[in-house]
Design an enzyme around this catalytic site. Structure first.
Site, PDB file in Angstrom:
ATOM      1  N   GLY A   7       0.563  -0.979  -0.111  1.00  0.00           N
ATOM      2  CA  GLY A   7      -0.216   0.098   0.138  1.00  0.00           C
ATOM      3  C   GLY A   7       0.907   1.148   0.213  1.00  0.00           C
ATOM      4  O   GLY A   7       1.597   1.026   0.825  1.00  0.00           O
ATOM      5  N   GLY A   9       0.034   4.508   0.452  1.00  0.00           N
ATOM      6  CA  GLY A   9      -1.451   5.967   0.402  1.00  0.00           C
ATOM      7  C   GLY A   9      -0.050   6.894   1.245  1.00  0.00           C
ATOM      8  O   GLY A   9       1.068   6.398   1.659  1.00  0.00           O
ATOM      9  N   GLY A  12       1.159   4.790   3.987  1.00  0.00           N
ATOM     10  CA  GLY A  12       2.347   3.636   3.588  1.00  0.00           C
ATOM     11  C   GLY A  12       3.458   4.368   3.085  1.00  0.00           C
ATOM     12  O   GLY A  12       4.556   3.985   3.796  1.00  0.00           O
ATOM     13  N   ALA A 128       0.124  11.932   8.324  1.00  0.00           N
ATOM     14  CA  ALA A 128       0.744  12.121   6.492  1.00  0.00           C
ATOM     15  C   ALA A 128      -0.669  12.313   5.892  1.00  0.00           C
ATOM     16  O   ALA A 128      -1.932  12.040   5.288  1.00  0.00           O
ATOM     17  CB  ALA A 128       1.529  10.739   6.816  1.00  0.00           C
ATOM     18  N   LYS A 183      -8.036   3.666  19.562  1.00  0.00           N
ATOM     19  CA  LYS A 183      -8.184   4.464  18.509  1.00  0.00           C
ATOM     20  C   LYS A 183      -9.112   4.348  18.425  1.00  0.00           C
ATOM     21  O   LYS A 183     -10.145   5.690  17.230  1.00  0.00           O
ATOM     22  CB  LYS A 183      -7.360   3.999  17.992  1.00  0.00           C
ATOM     23  N   ASN A 191     -14.328  10.662  13.386  1.00  0.00           N
ATOM     24  CA  ASN A 191     -14.856  10.693  11.427  1.00  0.00           C
ATOM     25  C   ASN A 191     -16.155  10.161  10.992  1.00  0.00           C
ATOM     26  O   ASN A 191     -16.046  11.211   9.735  1.00  0.00           O
ATOM     27  CB  ASN A 191     -14.007   8.837  11.376  1.00  0.00           C
ATOM     28  N   SER A 253      -9.836  11.245   7.874  1.00  0.00           N
ATOM     29  CA  SER A 253      -8.991  10.753   6.233  1.00  0.00           C
ATOM     30  C   SER A 253     -10.723  10.021   5.728  1.00  0.00           C
ATOM     31  O   SER A 253     -11.027   9.935   4.664  1.00  0.00           O
ATOM     32  CB  SER A 253      -8.924   8.946   7.119  1.00  0.00           C
ATOM     33  N   GLU A 265     -14.233   3.828   5.821  1.00  0.00           N
ATOM     34  CA  GLU A 265     -13.760   2.453   6.360  1.00  0.00           C
ATOM     35  C   GLU A 265     -15.270   2.576   7.245  1.00  0.00           C
ATOM     36  O   GLU A 265     -14.931   1.880   8.265  1.00  0.00           O
ATOM     37  CB  GLU A 265     -12.673   3.082   7.076  1.00  0.00           C
TER      38      GLU A 265
END
Length: 302
Positions: A7, A9, A12, A128, A183, A191, A253, A265
């Site tokens: 991955g 992304g 990654g 990131a 988390k 999210n 995200s 997700e």
């Protein structure tokens, strides 16, 4: 050591760039390119200009995958099964597999598809961002936890040390489920709301979101207690508020996935809470409503 990262992304590539400072790093992606180039901008820790570095890493080379000492899978939760299937023909049964993604619920698939490999899970608060497809920017420092989910991986504490050496802080956790739940609780709070309202994390400090945040945390706390991780809604709300303030200028995200019409997700974040509620016969109406709202947004975008 020789690492393969599955991955490419933002997360990654962050780990690829960090590990490449010390180790040999190979990428495995969905295309067939034999090398991957990208620009990496480290985090400016001392308010001085940090020069971007240009990386060119080997990719999609079966021999390098076979020779890897560790494979780090950084795809989204719903892509884990497909990622494992893609690399499985070249995996030695002794190769440790580290899986790092938002949410929970992929562990059963990983254990079933890789019955002999040492399997570890990681959760990270390192941040990131990809301002362009071939440019990765390190935007935030946070704790990474690493731990085993099967007996074959229990002795691999040294991997946490290797990760800590290149992208601190990273520590081994004897019960990785505990930080995974922590988390997850924060992801459940931030999210879906930021995706639904297409806002930055920091906007959730507004009064109009406080009842929603507390309702989410109340339901998540009940599920966590049923799982054996005792907590309260107030504790989870306080932790979520801290992250909201620390990442005030960031887009989650899920926000970005909705914005760019990508699959989210949600099934592995809010959906995991809903499924656990059904399992324990605990009502989760607020999370169920959020889950349905995001699923509807996904369907309209597809």
């Amino acid at each position: 050591m020789q690492f393969t990262i599955v991955g490419a992304g933002s997360i990654g590539c962050l780990w690829a760039a960090s590990l490449a400072k010390v180790h040999s790093v190979h990428l495995w992606t969905r295309d067939t390119q034999l090398h991957r180039e990208f620009t990496f901008t480290p985090l400016d820790r001392k308010t001085i200009t940090v020069a971007p570095t240009q990386l060119k890493l080997p990719s999609n080379q079966a021999l390098r995958l076979q020779q890897s000492d560790c494979v780090l899978i950084t795809v989204k939760a719903f892509q884990v099964a497909q990622a494992i299937e893609a690399i499985q023909p070249w995996l030695a049964p002794s190769t440790p597999i580290v899986i790092m993604h938002n949410g929970m619920g992929s562990q059963a698939v990983a254990l079933q598809k890789l019955p002999h490999n040492p399997i570890l899970y990681a959760t990270t608060s390192q941040a990131a961002f990809k301002p362009q497809p071939d440019h990765v920017q390190h935007t935030g420092i946070g704790q990474t936890w690493l731990g085993a989910i099967n007996p074959a991986a229990q002795h691999l504490h040294n991997l946490a040390d290797e990760f800590n050496n290149v992208l601190a802080p990273c520590q081994w956790h004897q019960d990785i489920q505990q930080p995974l739940w922590q988390k997850l609780a924060i992801n459940c709070a931030i999210n879906p709301l930021t995706a639904l309202h297409q806002c930055k994390n920091g906007e959730l400090t507004q009064q109009k979101y406080q009842t929603a945040l507390m309702n989410i945390c109340q339901e998540v706390a009940e599920i966590m207690c049923a799982e054996g991780y005792l907590t309260t809604a107030e504790t989870l709300k306080e932790q979520a508020d801290q992250v909201i303030q620390a990442t005030a200028n960031n887009f989650s995200s899920m926000n970005q996935d909705v914005c760019h019409h990508r699959q989210t997700e949600i099934d592995y974040i809010t959906g995991h809470i809903v499924r656990c509620g059904q399992h324990y016969n605990i009502r989760t109406p607020f999370n169920a409503q959020l889950w349905q709202q995001i699923k509807t947004m996904e369907q309209k975008a597809s």
